[in-house]
Motif scaffolding. Structure first.
Motif, short mmCIF file in Angstrom:
data_model
loop_
_atom_site.label_atom_id
_atom_site.label_comp_id
_atom_site.label_asym_id
_atom_site.label_seq_id
_atom_site.Cartn_x
_atom_site.Cartn_y
_atom_site.Cartn_z
N GLY A 207 4.04 12.27 3.16
CA GLY A 207 3.33 13.29 3.53
C GLY A 207 4.30 14.16 4.19
N PRO A 208 3.64 15.52 4.18
CA PRO A 208 4.51 16.70 5.04
C PRO A 208 4.37 16.54 6.57
CG PRO A 208 2.48 17.45 4.21
CD PRO A 208 2.55 16.12 3.76
N VAL A 209 5.34 16.82 7.37
CA VAL A 209 5.32 17.02 8.76
C VAL A 209 5.56 18.36 9.26
CG1 VAL A 209 6.45 14.46 8.93
CG2 VAL A 209 7.89 16.39 8.58
N ALA A 210 5.81 18.34 10.52
CA ALA A 210 5.97 19.75 11.33
C ALA A 210 7.03 20.46 10.61
CB ALA A 210 5.84 19.82 12.68
N GLY A 211 6.91 22.05 10.30
CA GLY A 211 8.15 22.72 9.83
C GLY A 211 8.33 22.57 8.33
N GLU A 212 9.46 22.51 7.88
CA GLU A 212 9.74 22.66 6.47
C GLU A 212 10.24 21.27 6.19
OE1 GLU A 212 9.28 24.81 4.12
OE2 GLU A 212 8.18 26.49 5.81
N ASN A 213 9.83 20.05 6.57
CA ASN A 213 10.37 18.92 6.05
C ASN A 213 8.96 18.08 5.50
OD1 ASN A 213 12.68 19.29 7.18
ND2 ASN A 213 12.48 18.29 8.97
N HIS B 244 0.73 -1.16 -0.05
CA HIS B 244 0.06 0.01 0.13
C HIS B 244 0.90 1.28 0.16
CE1 HIS B 244 -3.41 -2.22 0.97
NE2 HIS B 244 -2.71 -2.93 1.78
N VAL B 245 0.80 2.16 -1.13
CA VAL B 245 1.50 3.40 -1.18
C VAL B 245 0.63 4.57 -1.02
CG1 VAL B 245 2.98 4.92 -2.60
CG2 VAL B 245 3.25 2.46 -2.87
N GLU B 246 0.57 5.23 0.19
CA GLU B 246 -0.32 6.40 0.55
C GLU B 246 0.54 7.75 0.43
OE1 GLU B 246 -1.76 5.38 4.42
OE2 GLU B 246 -2.37 3.21 4.01
N ALA B 247 -0.35 8.58 -0.23
CA ALA B 247 0.25 9.96 -0.26
C ALA B 247 -0.81 10.89 0.35
CB ALA B 247 0.38 10.48 -1.91
N ILE B 248 -0.47 11.55 1.42
CA ILE B 248 -0.93 12.57 2.14
C ILE B 248 -0.52 13.82 1.94
CG2 ILE B 248 -1.57 13.24 4.52
CD1 ILE B 248 -0.71 10.40 5.36
N GLY B 249 -1.64 14.85 1.70
CA GLY B 249 -1.15 16.39 1.44
C GLY B 249 -1.48 16.73 -0.10
N GLU B 250 -0.69 17.79 -0.31
CA GLU B 250 -0.98 18.39 -1.61
C GLU B 250 0.04 17.60 -2.56
OE1 GLU B 250 2.60 20.40 0.27
OE2 GLU B 250 0.77 19.77 0.80
N ASP B 251 -0.45 17.96 -3.92
CA ASP B 251 0.32 17.46 -5.12
C ASP B 251 0.83 18.27 -5.94
OD1 ASP B 251 0.86 15.46 -6.87
OD2 ASP B 251 -1.00 15.46 -8.01
N PRO B 252 2.36 18.11 -6.15
CA PRO B 252 3.10 17.14 -5.89
C PRO B 252 3.78 17.41 -4.50
CG PRO B 252 4.33 18.46 -6.98
CD PRO B 252 2.92 19.04 -6.97
N LEU B 253 4.31 16.08 -3.98
CA LEU B 253 5.08 16.07 -2.48
C LEU B 253 6.51 16.05 -2.87
CD1 LEU B 253 2.90 13.38 -1.03
CD2 LEU B 253 2.68 15.91 -0.62
N HIS B 254 7.13 17.47 -2.86
CA HIS B 254 8.41 17.70 -3.10
C HIS B 254 9.43 17.54 -2.03
CE1 HIS B 254 7.42 20.10 -7.48
NE2 HIS B 254 7.59 18.76 -7.51
N ALA B 255 10.44 17.06 -2.40
CA ALA B 255 11.55 17.02 -1.39
C ALA B 255 12.92 17.53 -1.98
CB ALA B 255 11.83 15.41 -0.89
N CYS B 256 13.81 18.33 -1.32
CA CYS B 256 15.17 18.84 -2.00
C CYS B 256 16.38 18.12 -1.44
CB CYS B 256 14.93 20.14 -1.53
SG CYS B 256 16.37 21.16 -2.56
#
Length: 540
Positions: A459-465, A411-423
Motif C-alpha cells: 500500500g501507499p505511504v506518506a509522500g511519494e512512496n 495472506h496477501v493484502e493490497a491497500i489503495g488504488e489499482d495498480p500499485l506501482h513502484a519505480c
C-alpha cells in the motif's frame, strides 16, 4: 604647512572661547534680566505715583465740573516726557477733558497694567467723581535701555573672546609648537626608518620630559632593530633547515599516498569480496527454489508416472483370460474404458503439474541468470530503474519461495488504488522479498507456533512512496538487536551468515528507498517494511 583641523591650537582656542561663553552668557543674562526687572519696577512705581497725584488734584475739577481747571491740570503733563497722553472721565464714563490722543471711554481693565497705561479712580473722601487714564512711553524707553545693555554685554563677551584668542596663541607658541615638532619627527622616523633622529628639547618642562622619553624610545628601537637584523640572519639559516625538513616530509607524504592507494586497492578487493558474498547468498536463495521445483518434478515423473505406466503395461501384456470378451461386449468393458479415460486425465494432470514446476524452474533459472548478469555488469550500471506493479513482484517472490510458504497461512493484502506501482529495480525488489520471506519462515519455525501466519501488505505511504510489509508471528527480535539487524555479518540464526539483510538494506537504499524492522520483542513476531519510490527521482 597645511593647518590641521584638530590641531592643539584650534582645540585650545575653541575650549577657551566656549569657557568664556559658558561663564559670561549665564552671568550676563542674569544681570541683564535683573537690570531690566529693576528698571521696569522703578518706571512702574514712578508712573503709578504720578497717576495718584494727578487723580488727587483732578477731584475738585470733576466735582465742580470745571473743565478749564482740568485742562490746565492735564496740560501740565507736557513737562513729563514719559507721559504721552491722558484723559479724565466723569461718573458716566464720558470723556471730560483729554491730553493727547485718548479713547472716548475708559479702556478695559486688562489694558491697565500700571506700566504702559494706568486707569485710576478720582475721588474725594471716598466719594467717586470719575476716572483718570494715563498712557506712558515707558515700553519704548525700556526697549531702548535693553538694547543699550545688550550691546554692553556683547562688547564684554567679544572682549573676552579676543582675550581667549590671545591666550590660545600664547599657548600654541609655548606648548603646541614643540608638540607639533615632536609629531613631525615621529612621522619622519616612521617614513625613513632612521632611528638616529632626535627631538630638540624645547618648551615647558613637561614637553621636554616627553621629548627625552621619545629620544630614549628611539634609541631603544634602534638597538632592537639591530638585534632584529642579527636574528633575521639566524632565522634565514633556520629557514634553510626547515625547507630541508619540508622536502623530507613531502617525500614521506608521497610514500604515504602510495600506501593509501594500496590500502584503497585492498579495500576495493574487500568490497568485491563482499559483493561476491552477496551474489552467493542471492544465488543460494534462487537455487533453493530451483531445487524444490526439481525434486517435485522428479518425484512426479519417477514415481507416479512410472507406476501408472507399469500398471497399463501389465494389463496389456498379460491380460485376463476373458480380456477379449471384456473388450468385446462384456459389461465390464465400460469400466475398462473408464479406466483408460481416468488414466489419460491423470497423465494430463501430471503433465500440467510438471509444466507448472518447469515454469517455476525456468523463472528461478532466469532470476539466477539475472543476478549473475547484474553482478557482472556492476561496473557499468548497478540497477535498472523502471515502473512496475508491486503485486507482480510479490507474486514472483512467492513463486520462487514456494518451499518457504508451504504449510503457512499466507495472506496477501493490497491497500489503495489499482495498480500499485513502484519505480525501482524489479529484480532487486524480488530478491529482497525472497530474503524477507525466507527469514520469516525461519523465525516461525524457530518459534514452533501452532499456526504459522504470514501476511504481506502492499500500500501507499506518506509522500511519494509505496511500501510492502512482510509480517510474521515468529520468534521476534530483541530490542538491543534491532539496531544491528542490518549490519554486515550480524545474524540471529545458528547457521546464518549475516549477508542477506545487509545486502537487502543496501539494495533498497541504492534504489532510493529504505528497509525498516519493527518487533515487540522475543515471541512477538517481526515486521519488515520495504519502502520504495513511486516515481523516478529527478537525479536519476
Amino acid at each position: 604647512m597645511k593647518p590641521r583641523i584638530n590641531s592643539i591650537h584650534r582645540q585650545v582656542l575653541l575650549f577657551a572661547f566656549f569657557i568664556c561663553l559658558a561663564v559670561l552668557l549665564p552671568v550676563g543674562g542674569a544681570l541683564l534680566a535683573n537690570h531690566i526687572s529693576q528698571f521696569r519696577a522703578k518706571l512702574s512705581q514712578s508712573f503709578q505715583a504720578t497717576s495718584q497725584v494727578i487723580a488727587t488734584n483732578a477731584s475738585a475739577a470733576l466735582a465742580f465740573n470745571d473743565k478749564p481747571a482740568a485742562t490746565e491740570l492735564l496740560a501740565s503733563l507736557i513737562h513729563d516726557p514719559s507721559i504721552s497722553s491722558a484723559a479724565l472721565y466723569d461718573k458716566d464714563n464720558v470723556r471730560f477733558v483729554s491730553y493727547g490722543e485718548t479713547p472716548l471711554v475708559p479702556p478695559d481693565a486688562r489694558l491697565n497694567d500700571g506700566f504702559s497705561a494706568d486707569l485710576v479712580d478720582v475721588s474725594y473722601k471716598v466719594e467717586p467723581y470719575g476716572h483718570l487714564l494715563l498712557i506712558s512711553r515707558y515700553p519704548a524707553e525700556l526697549r531702548q535701555a535693553i538694547l543699550v545693555w545688550v550691546s554692553v554685554y556683547a562688547a564684554g563677551i567679544l572682549l573676552a573672546a579676543m582675550l581667549a584668542f590671545f591666550l590660545a596663541a600664547r599657548f600654541h607658541q609655548a606648548v603646541a609648537t614643540p608638540l607639533q615638532s615632536l609629531a613631525e619627527t615621529a612621522g619622519d622616523v616612521t617614513a625613513s626608518k632612521n632611528y638616529d633622529v632626535r627631538v630638540s628639547l624645547e618648551g615647558p618642562a613637561e614637553i621636554r620630559e616627553l621629548a627625552l622619553a621619545f629620544n630614549a624610545m628611539l634609541e631603544e628601537i634602534g638597538r632592537r632593530d639591530a638585534e632584529l637584523a642579527e636574528k633575521s640572519e639566524t632565522l634565514a639559516h633556520q629557514l634553510t633547515v626547515v625547507r630541508k625538513e619540508v622536502h623530507d616530509r613531502e617525500v614521506a607524504e608521497q610514500l604515504l599516498r602510495e600506501n593509501n592507494r594500496e590500502m584503497m586497492r585492498l579495500s576495493r578487493e574487500a568490497g568485491m569480496a563482499e559483493v561476491a558474498t552477496g551474489v552467493l547468498h542471492n544465488i543460494g536463495n534462487a537455487l533453493n527454489s530451483i531445487n524444490v521445483s526439481t525434486e517435485l518434478l522428479f518425484t512426479h515423473v519417477r514415481d507416479q508416472a512410472r507406476e501408472t505406466a507399469t500398471t497399463l503395461r501389465d494389463f496389456l501384456i498379460a491380460p485376463p483370460a476373458n480380456a477379449a470378451a471384456v473388450f468385446a461386449a462384456h459389461p465390464v468393458g465400460a469400466s475398462v474404458k473408464n479406466f483408460a479415460a481416468s488414466l489419460a486425465r491423470l497423465t494430463v494432470a501430471q503433465m500440467d503439474e510438471a509444466a507448472g514446476e518447469l515454469a517455476a524452474l525456468r523463472t528461478g533459472v532466469d532470476h539466477l541468470k539475472d543476478i549473475v548478469s547484474r553482478q557482472q555488469s556492476l561496473a557499468k550500471t548497478a540497477t535498472v530503474i523502471e515502473p512496475f506493479d508491486l503485486r507482480d513482484a510479490v507474486q514472483d517472490a512467492l513463486l520462487l519461495s514456494k518451499s518457504d510458504v508451504q504449510g503457512v497461512d499466507l495472506h496477501v493484502e493490497a491497500i489503495g488504488e489499482d495498480p500499485l506501482h513502484a519505480c525501482a529495480d524489479r529484480s532487486s525488489v524480488v530478491q529482497i522479498l525472497i530474503n524477507l520471506i525466507s527469514n520469516a519462515r525461519a523465525a516461525m519455525d524457530e518459534a514452533q507456533a501452532p499456526a504459522k501466519i504470514l501476511r504481506i501488505q502492499i500500500g501507499p505511504v506518506a509522500g511519494e512512496n509505496i511500501s510492502v510489509a512482510v509480517i510474521d508471528n515468529g520468534c521476534g527480535i530483541a530490542t538491543h538487536q534491532l539496531v544491528s539487524i542490518f549490519s554486515y555479518g550480524f545474524t540471529t540464526k545458528k547457521e546464518g551468515h549475516g549477508f542477506g539483510l545487509h545486502n537487502a538494506a543496501n539494495a533498497a537504499r541504492i534504489m532510493g528507498g529504505s528497509l525498516h524492522v519493527h518487533s515487540g520483542g522475543p515471541g512477538q513476531g517481526a515486521t519488515f517494511t520495504l519502502n520504495l519510490p513511486r516515481h523516478a527521482s529527478s537525479s536519476s
